[in-house]
Design an enzyme around this catalytic site. Structure first.
Site, mmCIF file in Angstrom:
data_model
loop_
_atom_site.group_PDB
_atom_site.id
_atom_site.type_symbol
_atom_site.label_atom_id
_atom_site.label_comp_id
_atom_site.label_asym_id
_atom_site.label_seq_id
_atom_site.Cartn_x
_atom_site.Cartn_y
_atom_site.Cartn_z
ATOM 1 N N SER D 50 16.551 -13.958 -28.450
ATOM 2 C CA SER D 50 16.141 -15.044 -27.852
ATOM 3 C C SER D 50 17.220 -16.088 -27.403
ATOM 4 O O SER D 50 18.286 -15.963 -27.957
ATOM 5 C CB SER D 50 14.925 -15.640 -28.754
ATOM 6 O OG SER D 50 15.528 -16.448 -29.666
ATOM 7 N N GLU D 51 16.986 -16.817 -26.332
ATOM 8 C CA GLU D 51 18.001 -17.749 -25.616
ATOM 9 C C GLU D 51 18.718 -18.545 -26.547
ATOM 10 O O GLU D 51 19.894 -18.898 -26.389
ATOM 11 C CB GLU D 51 17.260 -18.162 -24.566
ATOM 12 C CG GLU D 51 16.858 -17.702 -23.254
ATOM 13 C CD GLU D 51 15.457 -17.195 -23.230
ATOM 14 O OE1 GLU D 51 14.927 -16.548 -24.469
ATOM 15 O OE2 GLU D 51 14.770 -17.437 -22.253
ATOM 16 N N ASN D 52 17.892 -19.071 -27.503
ATOM 17 C CA ASN D 52 18.549 -20.247 -28.404
ATOM 18 C C ASN D 52 19.434 -19.669 -29.569
ATOM 19 O O ASN D 52 19.834 -20.150 -30.681
ATOM 20 C CB ASN D 52 17.211 -20.946 -29.239
ATOM 21 C CG ASN D 52 16.269 -19.966 -29.760
ATOM 22 O OD1 ASN D 52 16.187 -18.940 -29.755
ATOM 23 N ND2 ASN D 52 15.540 -20.615 -30.704
ATOM 24 N N SER D 92 24.993 -17.385 -27.135
ATOM 25 C CA SER D 92 23.637 -16.731 -26.997
ATOM 26 C C SER D 92 23.698 -16.051 -25.448
ATOM 27 O O SER D 92 23.269 -15.266 -25.005
ATOM 28 C CB SER D 92 22.641 -17.429 -27.021
ATOM 29 O OG SER D 92 21.400 -16.834 -26.862
#
Lengths: 250, 224, 250, 224
Positions: D50-52, D92
């Site tokens: 996930s992006e985070n 990320s």
């Protein structure tokens, strides 16, 4: 996460498929992080016309541990990309230098921070960036620069590699890595820049989930092959004797 | 008189180290610059950074207590101070290039009066040894150079213009030699402090460009 | 390493000197890593004409925690730079949107990865870089692109900030930080991009040397002020009640 | 017939998830794409990013067992699979932009036959919600789009050219709608599989460009 299939039983097995003409990055700054065992295996494997990337080609210390210079002496290398083609002290002559001076092997001399950033950029999908480093020097001659907010910067390109050879302290079965102290150096960024990363590991490989996710230095998504370093003399370690016997000059 | 008169190596390093301010982040080059970390500068709290990503290293490790995976930029097995941190090489040069190094101390072959210096390649050499020097030179807030004042054949290393390939241009803050402490100006070198046993005329004779002298020129304090 | 002088006794004290016109970056992705207490203190401090940077301006969840949108409503903001000026779901209307639509506050909409990289670049001394992101979109209109190895890339500039407000789990007295899980997000890169980094810390601050150097996420050289978050209700925490009460849409 | 005929939301997600190959690294967008992680795809080992900065997250956390500092890109409190790792936001998006994501699944307002898609801005809107969509769209190895086949007023979301501002151009690998599974070609859409209860003619009537149909067109296998 893909389990177990990353483990290799020998260094020879881990490097067996590397074709002639490959570009390979080697971790390591002085002894820490240098994949001695993988370098040795590559010498035995014999791939040729390689382009090799590392901080140095190896120093003048004795006893000598496997280094890029040995691959050069072994006739496997077309070109090196590094931050030193000569030693810091002009009186010291690197084993590599005569191959470079004679034109037998090509070299691209890159400031260390630019080398690191070019590898990081390759891994992070940045094809090019600007840096203040080397502006106004011989290295910038004939190259593209750009003035941004009144300062001149040099354009540098990403440096992707086919293989990264690195050394770490700890790995789990999915390839998550931890480095010990200054062993880290180029390892994490070379891993991101490589199509295939091969890591030699000091400690016994642990089960997935054994490393706290907050404490992983390099995610297993970047690590494709793991080899556990066996005890000496089969496995090469930087022993105290070897460390004492040398004067490493970066 | 190369190296035999004036300051010795540790004394040059000491003089430079006394420029460090509390809280500074400092990068020391291989050789004499490393000796800056030996200098007692009172309660001053300095964080030493090395190119390989060690932030906050301390003294060289005692024999038998080395961690072989912990070296400084010169490859010496060092210790860590409480509060140290380790980062990878790209992050380490992020510290440098991002302007977070308050001072770097480096050796050199030549320094020019315009603040250029040369330390990576000899005349006629193919290639050279750059390491982190160009990044540090271009990006540290202050560049301190320690070098011998003259070459073996007696010509000055403090020159009007470098004839060796430069490491960076216009960046040198301060120069320490066996003979004194100098600031590059546009037209020459400004002698801020003089080494014991030297005269201004002796120094002028072996310094490129115009030598200007600080009002009430002080002698460099020397211990040991 | 400079000891103790980084500790601040209150959030008010930590933000007291922030002048009008400052550029401030706020960590946080959804709740984790958001410096709720520092945002609240900045609202009370009252600095104006601020440029604020964050992933979002805050969502529509209730009860609402301090966010960039509140600083906007408080009349303190000239411009925001973020990856969302509107919600992902078109049916949802962010509190911020009406200020943007009316022209009261300016906004620069930046893809999230470009935002992260611009902050990282500012901290790492890279004034500009190329990225494939947003090529061929409205965001690239009229802007400089470059073809590298046959692919088109967009030129992006570093985004330095005056202050970074971040939240971490653990800090030692010299300012070394550790984040817990996805609390990390923008914290480490904003800290490098800022002239002054102010961190609110979940756990009691520990002595220098308590965090293993291999386990530091953000070096203390990037962290200038630390404030320990006091227990509720004085300190703002993302309680379970608050977390449940919302639907966060990034 | 928007949404009422053909596949339901989970079935669309299931069909896309069945494209995932063992060892893939996959990023799922907010909404229906998130439901791909519910799909049972046998022994296939997928790493969800996930992006985070969470690499290797698992199911949504059970009530009362949430770690409030652990969320996916949709802000849901998730769990971690063994072997997970956390990185910061620049690293990320290094995973994303560096081409290390094998597939991303996203929602969209429109997809064009040339592989453009639009999902960040409505017509006439000032600004929008980009998040990580443009990075993922430009850089993932494969972009899978799940969307309703037609708008509320009955016009196709599979169009010859997007009239909404695009997220990226020429990147869409595969499109799943309530009606079927499609590949954008240069001249239209290629129907690879059809949803139960739909006919090719029904689909052709609401699809932009030329609709081509796979030899021996299969029906999408549906469970539940």
């Amino acid at each position: 996460m893909t389990q177990n299939s990353k483990l290799r039983s020998s260094f020879a097995d881990a490097v067996a498929d590397i074709p002639d003409g490959s570009t390979i990055a080697f971790g390591g700054f002085a002894m820490p992080g240098t994949p001695f065992n993988l370098i040795k295996a590559l010498m035995e494997q014999g791939a040729k016309r390689l382009t090799l990337i590392g901080n140095t080609t190896g120093g003048t210390q004795q006893p000598r541990m496997p280094d890029i210079g040995m691959l050069v002496e072994n006739g496997q290398v077309a070109k090196v990309i590094c931050a030193f083609t000569a030693a810091t002290r002009p009186t010291e002559v690197l084993p590599f230098t005569k191959y470079y001076d004679s034109g037998e092997v090509d070299a691209e001399l890159v400031p260390q921070g630019t080398l690191a950033e070019r590898l990081r950029a390759a891994g992070a999908g940045i094809p090019a960036f600007y840096t203040p480093t080397a502006v106004g020097t011989e290295l910038a001659e004939g190259r593209e620069t750009r003035v941004i907010n009144g300062r001149e910067y040099l354009l540098e390109y990403a440096l992707p590699v086919d293989y990264a050879f690195i050394r770490a302290r700890t790995a789990d079965t999915v390839g998550n890595l931890r480095f010990h102290r200054s062993q880290r150096n180029f390892g994490p960024i070379m891993a991101t820049a490589a199509r295939v990363t091969i890591a030699e590991i000091d400690d016994p490989i642990v089960a997935a989930g054994s490393i706290d996710p907050d404490d992983v230095h390099t995610s297993g998504i970047y690590v494709h092959r793991l080899v556990q370093v066996p005890p000496e003399p089969e496995g090469l370690w930087p022993t105290k004797r070897q460390a004492r016997g040398q004067e490493i000059k970066q | 008189m190369s190296g035999t008169k004036g300051l010795n190596r540790q004394q040059m390093a000491d003089r430079v180290a006394r420029e460090f301010q509390d809280g500074w982040i400092v990068n020391l080059g291989v050789g004499i610059p490393t000796m800056c970390s030996n200098t007692d500068i009172g309660g001053t709290d300095i964080t030493y950074h090395s190119e390989n990503g060690v932030i906050g290293y301390g003294a060289v490790a005692a024999e038998g207590h080395e961690d072989l995976n912990l070296v400084n930029a010169g490859g010496q097995n060092v210790t860590l101070k409480p509060g140290a941190a380790v980062v990878h090489h790209a992050d380490s040069f992020g510290v440098i290039r991002g302007g977070h190094i308050d001072a770097t101390v480096m050796g050199a072959y030549q320094v020019s009066m315009t603040g250029d210096f040369a330390n990576w390649k000899l005349k006629g050499q193919k290639g050279g040894g750059i390491g982190g020097a160009m990044d540090l030179a271009a990006c540290a807030k202050r560049v301190f150079i320690i070098l011998e004042h003259v070459t073996r054949d007696g010509s000055s290393r403090l020159v009007t213009a470098c004839d060796l390939p430069v490491t960076a241009r216009g960046v040198v803050t301060l120069v320490a030699t066996h003979y004194g402490l100098f600031e590059p100006t546009k037209t020459g070198f400004h002698l801020r402090e003089i080494a014991p046993g030297l005269t201004v005329d002796e120094i002028r004779a072996v310094t490129g460009g115009t030598l200007t002298v600080a009002d009430g020129l002080k002698q460099i304090a020397v211990s040991g």
